[in-house]
Structure formats: C-alpha cells, structure tokens
Design a protein around this motif. Sequence first.
Motif, PDB file in Angstrom:
ATOM      1  N   GLU A  82      47.243  31.250  49.757  1.00  0.00           N
ATOM      2  CA  GLU A  82      48.658  30.919  49.582  1.00  0.00           C
ATOM      3  C   GLU A  82      48.898  29.886  48.484  1.00  0.00           C
ATOM      4  OE1 GLU A  82      47.797  32.324  53.687  1.00  0.00           O
ATOM      5  OE2 GLU A  82      46.979  30.702  52.431  1.00  0.00           O
ATOM      6  N   ASP A  83      47.845  29.188  48.068  1.00  0.00           N
ATOM      7  CA  ASP A  83      47.973  28.193  47.006  1.00  0.00           C
ATOM      8  C   ASP A  83      47.749  28.781  45.615  1.00  0.00           C
ATOM      9  OD1 ASP A  83      48.560  26.127  48.785  1.00  0.00           O
ATOM     10  OD2 ASP A  83      46.442  25.670  49.118  1.00  0.00           O
ATOM     11  N   VAL A  84      47.472  30.078  45.534  1.00  0.00           N
ATOM     12  CA  VAL A  84      47.370  30.752  44.235  1.00  0.00           C
ATOM     13  C   VAL A  84      48.787  30.988  43.724  1.00  0.00           C
ATOM     14  CG1 VAL A  84      46.663  32.848  43.029  1.00  0.00           C
ATOM     15  CG2 VAL A  84      45.155  31.825  44.750  1.00  0.00           C
ATOM     16  N   LYS A  85      49.129  30.355  42.612  1.00  0.00           N
ATOM     17  CA  LYS A  85      50.494  30.413  42.081  1.00  0.00           C
ATOM     18  C   LYS A  85      50.647  31.491  41.007  1.00  0.00           C
ATOM     19  CE  LYS A  85      51.419  26.958  44.714  1.00  0.00           C
ATOM     20  NZ  LYS A  85      52.112  27.227  45.995  1.00  0.00           N
ATOM     21  N   TYR A  86      49.561  31.807  40.312  1.00  0.00           N
ATOM     22  CA  TYR A  86      49.595  32.829  39.274  1.00  0.00           C
ATOM     23  C   TYR A  86      48.381  33.735  39.410  1.00  0.00           C
ATOM     24  CZ  TYR A  86      53.139  30.021  36.867  1.00  0.00           C
ATOM     25  OH  TYR A  86      54.268  29.324  36.562  1.00  0.00           O
ATOM     26  N   ILE A  87      48.601  35.028  39.234  1.00  0.00           N
ATOM     27  CA  ILE A  87      47.512  35.991  39.085  1.00  0.00           C
ATOM     28  C   ILE A  87      47.612  36.530  37.667  1.00  0.00           C
ATOM     29  CG2 ILE A  87      46.502  38.158  39.873  1.00  0.00           C
ATOM     30  CD1 ILE A  87      47.802  37.640  42.601  1.00  0.00           C
ATOM     31  N   LEU A  88      46.567  36.327  36.882  1.00  0.00           N
ATOM     32  CA  LEU A  88      46.533  36.734  35.483  1.00  0.00           C
ATOM     33  C   LEU A  88      45.714  38.015  35.353  1.00  0.00           C
ATOM     34  CD1 LEU A  88      45.811  33.236  33.872  1.00  0.00           C
ATOM     35  CD2 LEU A  88      47.991  34.190  34.678  1.00  0.00           C
ATOM     36  N   SER A  89      46.238  38.961  34.629  1.00  0.00           N
ATOM     37  CA  SER A  89      45.570  40.255  34.468  1.00  0.00           C
ATOM     38  C   SER A  89      44.912  40.355  33.099  1.00  0.00           C
ATOM     39  CB  SER A  89      46.581  41.393  34.626  1.00  0.00           C
ATOM     40  OG  SER A  89      46.012  42.644  34.296  1.00  0.00           O
ATOM     41  N   SER A  90      43.676  40.842  33.085  1.00  0.00           N
ATOM     42  CA  SER A  90      43.035  41.145  31.801  1.00  0.00           C
ATOM     43  C   SER A  90      43.518  42.503  31.298  1.00  0.00           C
ATOM     44  CB  SER A  90      41.507  41.127  31.930  1.00  0.00           C
ATOM     45  OG  SER A  90      41.044  42.158  32.806  1.00  0.00           O
ATOM     46  N   HIS A  91      43.383  43.545  32.137  1.00  0.00           N
ATOM     47  CA  HIS A  91      43.947  44.842  31.767  1.00  0.00           C
ATOM     48  C   HIS A  91      44.196  45.698  33.000  1.00  0.00           C
ATOM     49  CE1 HIS A  91      39.579  45.941  31.713  1.00  0.00           C
ATOM     50  NE2 HIS A  91      40.007  47.139  32.077  1.00  0.00           N
ATOM     51  N   SER A  92      45.016  46.725  32.802  1.00  0.00           N
ATOM     52  CA  SER A  92      45.593  47.461  33.929  1.00  0.00           C
ATOM     53  C   SER A  92      44.828  48.743  34.258  1.00  0.00           C
ATOM     54  CB  SER A  92      47.058  47.789  33.632  1.00  0.00           C
ATOM     55  OG  SER A  92      47.167  48.475  32.386  1.00  0.00           O
ATOM     56  N   HIS A  93      43.549  48.615  34.562  1.00  0.00           N
ATOM     57  CA  HIS A  93      42.764  49.725  35.086  1.00  0.00           C
ATOM     58  C   HIS A  93      42.410  49.440  36.539  1.00  0.00           C
ATOM     59  CE1 HIS A  93      41.318  51.152  30.853  1.00  0.00           C
ATOM     60  NE2 HIS A  93      42.505  51.643  31.168  1.00  0.00           N
ATOM     61  N   VAL A  94      42.134  50.493  37.294  1.00  0.00           N
ATOM     62  CA  VAL A  94      41.949  50.384  38.735  1.00  0.00           C
ATOM     63  C   VAL A  94      40.853  49.412  39.124  1.00  0.00           C
ATOM     64  CG1 VAL A  94      40.364  52.369  38.794  1.00  0.00           C
ATOM     65  CG2 VAL A  94      41.661  51.743  40.861  1.00  0.00           C
ATOM     66  N   ASP A  95      39.797  49.287  38.304  1.00  0.00           N
ATOM     67  CA  ASP A  95      38.683  48.416  38.686  1.00  0.00           C
ATOM     68  C   ASP A  95      39.011  46.943  38.541  1.00  0.00           C
ATOM     69  OD1 ASP A  95      38.764  49.193  35.992  1.00  0.00           O
ATOM     70  OD2 ASP A  95      36.628  48.867  35.661  1.00  0.00           O
ATOM     71  N   HIS A  96      40.012  46.599  37.731  1.00  0.00           N
ATOM     72  CA  HIS A  96      40.384  45.196  37.525  1.00  0.00           C
ATOM     73  C   HIS A  96      41.750  44.837  38.110  1.00  0.00           C
ATOM     74  CE1 HIS A  96      37.021  44.845  34.690  1.00  0.00           C
ATOM     75  NE2 HIS A  96      37.377  46.060  34.310  1.00  0.00           N
ATOM     76  N   ALA A  97      42.606  45.834  38.259  1.00  0.00           N
ATOM     77  CA  ALA A  97      43.983  45.575  38.706  1.00  0.00           C
ATOM     78  C   ALA A  97      44.321  46.246  40.025  1.00  0.00           C
ATOM     79  CB  ALA A  97      44.972  46.040  37.630  1.00  0.00           C
ATOM     80  N   GLY A  98      43.417  47.040  40.577  1.00  0.00           N
ATOM     81  CA  GLY A  98      43.711  47.750  41.806  1.00  0.00           C
ATOM     82  C   GLY A  98      44.000  46.849  42.988  1.00  0.00           C
ATOM     83  N   GLY A  99      43.445  45.635  42.990  1.00  0.00           N
ATOM     84  CA  GLY A  99      43.643  44.713  44.092  1.00  0.00           C
ATOM     85  C   GLY A  99      44.757  43.707  43.884  1.00  0.00           C
ATOM     86  N   ILE A 100      45.408  43.734  42.711  1.00  0.00           N
ATOM     87  CA  ILE A 100      46.405  42.706  42.416  1.00  0.00           C
ATOM     88  C   ILE A 100      47.603  42.794  43.358  1.00  0.00           C
ATOM     89  CG2 ILE A 100      48.107  41.984  40.690  1.00  0.00           C
ATOM     90  CD1 ILE A 100      45.999  42.322  38.560  1.00  0.00           C
ATOM     91  N   ALA A 101      48.038  44.008  43.707  1.00  0.00           N
ATOM     92  CA  ALA A 101      49.204  44.151  44.588  1.00  0.00           C
ATOM     93  C   ALA A 101      48.980  43.442  45.918  1.00  0.00           C
ATOM     94  CB  ALA A 101      49.520  45.630  44.816  1.00  0.00           C
ATOM     95  N   ALA A 102      47.807  43.659  46.527  1.00  0.00           N
ATOM     96  CA  ALA A 102      47.515  43.008  47.813  1.00  0.00           C
ATOM     97  C   ALA A 102      47.412  41.503  47.649  1.00  0.00           C
ATOM     98  CB  ALA A 102      46.218  43.569  48.392  1.00  0.00           C
ATOM     99  N   LEU A 103      46.738  41.052  46.605  1.00  0.00           N
ATOM    100  CA  LEU A 103      46.570  39.618  46.396  1.00  0.00           C
ATOM    101  C   LEU A 103      47.909  38.942  46.110  1.00  0.00           C
ATOM    102  CD1 LEU A 103      43.315  39.965  44.321  1.00  0.00           C
ATOM    103  CD2 LEU A 103      43.484  38.648  46.441  1.00  0.00           C
ATOM    104  N   GLN A 104      48.790  39.646  45.396  1.00  0.00           N
ATOM    105  CA  GLN A 104      50.124  39.093  45.148  1.00  0.00           C
ATOM    106  C   GLN A 104      50.918  38.997  46.445  1.00  0.00           C
ATOM    107  OE1 GLN A 104      53.431  40.465  45.268  1.00  0.00           O
ATOM    108  NE2 GLN A 104      54.215  38.492  44.473  1.00  0.00           N
ATOM    109  N   LYS A 105      50.785  40.003  47.299  1.00  0.00           N
ATOM    110  CA  LYS A 105      51.500  40.000  48.573  1.00  0.00           C
ATOM    111  C   LYS A 105      51.019  38.861  49.456  1.00  0.00           C
ATOM    112  CE  LYS A 105      52.532  42.941  52.564  1.00  0.00           C
ATOM    113  NZ  LYS A 105      52.315  44.286  53.182  1.00  0.00           N
ATOM    114  N   TRP A 106      49.702  38.658  49.516  1.00  0.00           N
ATOM    115  CA  TRP A 106      49.140  37.611  50.369  1.00  0.00           C
ATOM    116  C   TRP A 106      49.475  36.216  49.867  1.00  0.00           C
ATOM    117  CZ3 TRP A 106      43.841  40.479  50.060  1.00  0.00           C
ATOM    118  CH2 TRP A 106      43.896  41.631  50.861  1.00  0.00           C
ATOM    119  N   SER A 107      49.563  36.060  48.549  1.00  0.00           N
ATOM    120  CA  SER A 107      49.747  34.733  47.957  1.00  0.00           C
ATOM    121  C   SER A 107      51.193  34.417  47.596  1.00  0.00           C
ATOM    122  CB  SER A 107      48.892  34.602  46.696  1.00  0.00           C
ATOM    123  OG  SER A 107      49.322  35.523  45.696  1.00  0.00           O
ATOM    124  N   GLY A 108      51.971  35.456  47.270  1.00  0.00           N
ATOM    125  CA  GLY A 108      53.313  35.226  46.738  1.00  0.00           C
ATOM    126  C   GLY A 108      53.303  34.812  45.283  1.00  0.00           C
TER     127      GLY A 108
END
Length: 286
Positions: A82-108
């Motif tokens: 919950e203390d993660v304020k920013y999630i930074l993406s290197s690039h939008s392929h499934v192996d690097h960005a597939g988990g961002i949606a869940a991590l964004q939901k958990w952290s806000g």
Amino acid sequence: MKKFALTSLIAIAVTGVTHADRGWSDPQEPFTIYGNTHYVGTAGIAAVLITSPEGHVLIDGATEQGAKVIASNIRALGYNIEDVKYILSSHSHVDHAGGIAALQKWSGATVLGGAGNVDALRTGISPKHDPQFGGLPNFPGAENVHAIADGETVTLGSMVVTAHTTPGHTPGGISWTWQSCEDNDCKSVVFADSISAVSAKRYRFSEHPDVVASLQQSFAKVENLPCDILIAAHPQLNDLWGRQQRANTEGKSAYVDTGACRLLVEKARRGLAERLSAEKQSISAP
C-alpha cells in the motif's frame, strides 16, 4: 522539466539451473542490490522496489501470476504494498506488464509509461505497429495509467527517478535511472528496458526503417547513461544471478560495473545487425 510528485541466456550459478529453467512467474527470494534499491521480481523477470520514507516506487510488474511473487517479496522485505505510490513500466509486453493491473489495484499506485505504450498498458493489447504484435498474449489492462516523457522525473521526498525514452522493442519503451546511496557512497542505477530486435514470426525489421532507427537511438541513449549498477529487464542479460552469488563474498561491489550498460548495448547492436543480415539473405536466396 515536468515532475510527477507524490502530491498529484547464461547459466545461473547461484542455483545451478539455466536461464530457461527460470520462468517468468517463478518465485525468487528478494534481496537488496544497493542502498534503497531492492530486487523483488520473479526468477525470470526483473522488478525493482525503490524505497523512501515518503513512499516507494516499483518498476515493472512481471506476469499476472508473477504479481503475487512481487507483492510477497515486498512484504518479505518489511514493506507494505500500500506504500507503493508509483508503478513505472519499462514496456507493455505480457512478461513485464501482465502483473501491473493487480499490483495497481492492491497498492492504489499511479502507473507511468511511455506515451507509445499507454494504450497497451490500459487495454492489455499491443498496437499493430509493435514488432511482437500477434506473437504474445494479451494481459489485464491497468487503471490510473499516465504517460511520461523523456527526461521527466518521478519524485518522492529526496528520491528522484528519471525517465529515458528507449523505443524500438516497443513503441513506448522507457529506461529508468536514479541514485542509491550507502554510507554517503552514491551509485547511479539504471533499470534498462529491453532494446533487443525481437519480433513476431512474419515481422521484418528491414521493412520498418523507423523502428530500426528507434532501436539505434535507444542504443545510443542507454550506452551514454551514467551507469554504475545495471539492472536489465531480463536479469540474465547482465548475469544478475552470478553477481548475487559473488556478492556473498565480495559484498555490494559485485553489482557495480561501469561498463555494463555499454556491454548490454553491444549485444543488442550485434543482434540487430545479425537480424538485418539474415533478412537480407532470405530475400536474396534462390
């Protein structure tokens, strides 16, 4: 320079397995690389947590399954998702960005990526001009995604993370840099986006000179970054696991290599040249 602030394929010596055995979603114990820079990724895909008293920054999210590994690793290091304020993406392929949606939901958290990748991060669908379009599966799209441009910074207290556009592998690739310090000894850290000439089966780089030019510009960008410590998006590309093993005896100096960014670029530049040569030969073959 605009600022985003809180207010708005090598053998793996450490385990004795090859990189092919280190899957994109496989568990990996977290560890500190230097100062406030911590590896929280999976066995096959890098993710980094940069910590500060004002909140934390997470770079990349691995796969949808790998998101659980990352969240568990953050907790194992004593931090809260919950203390993660920013999630930074290197690039939008499934192996690097597939988990961002869940991590964004958990952290806000706010998600930041290159302008050319924002739609893909929001929808989970790569654009047709991505060299790997059609060759990788879609992934869950994330919320609260915004574009960041070359040279813009993300700030949390005294932490400053800078975006460097490195397109070609994807239209909106971003590499990230920051300073990490131990006992007043500060190092320039680079999280290098993928800059390799990889594509779907029928894609020909020789038919896309604009993409070739983007890759060449990205090569020049990465090799000229201040680079004491390199963290590659695919950890085996800079022998992270061998460095981790050496750190047990050598200490944190095992991660320091001021030539690492140049070496990464040499491999990528050679790979592009070989790919273009192979495409030329396939055209001229009887």
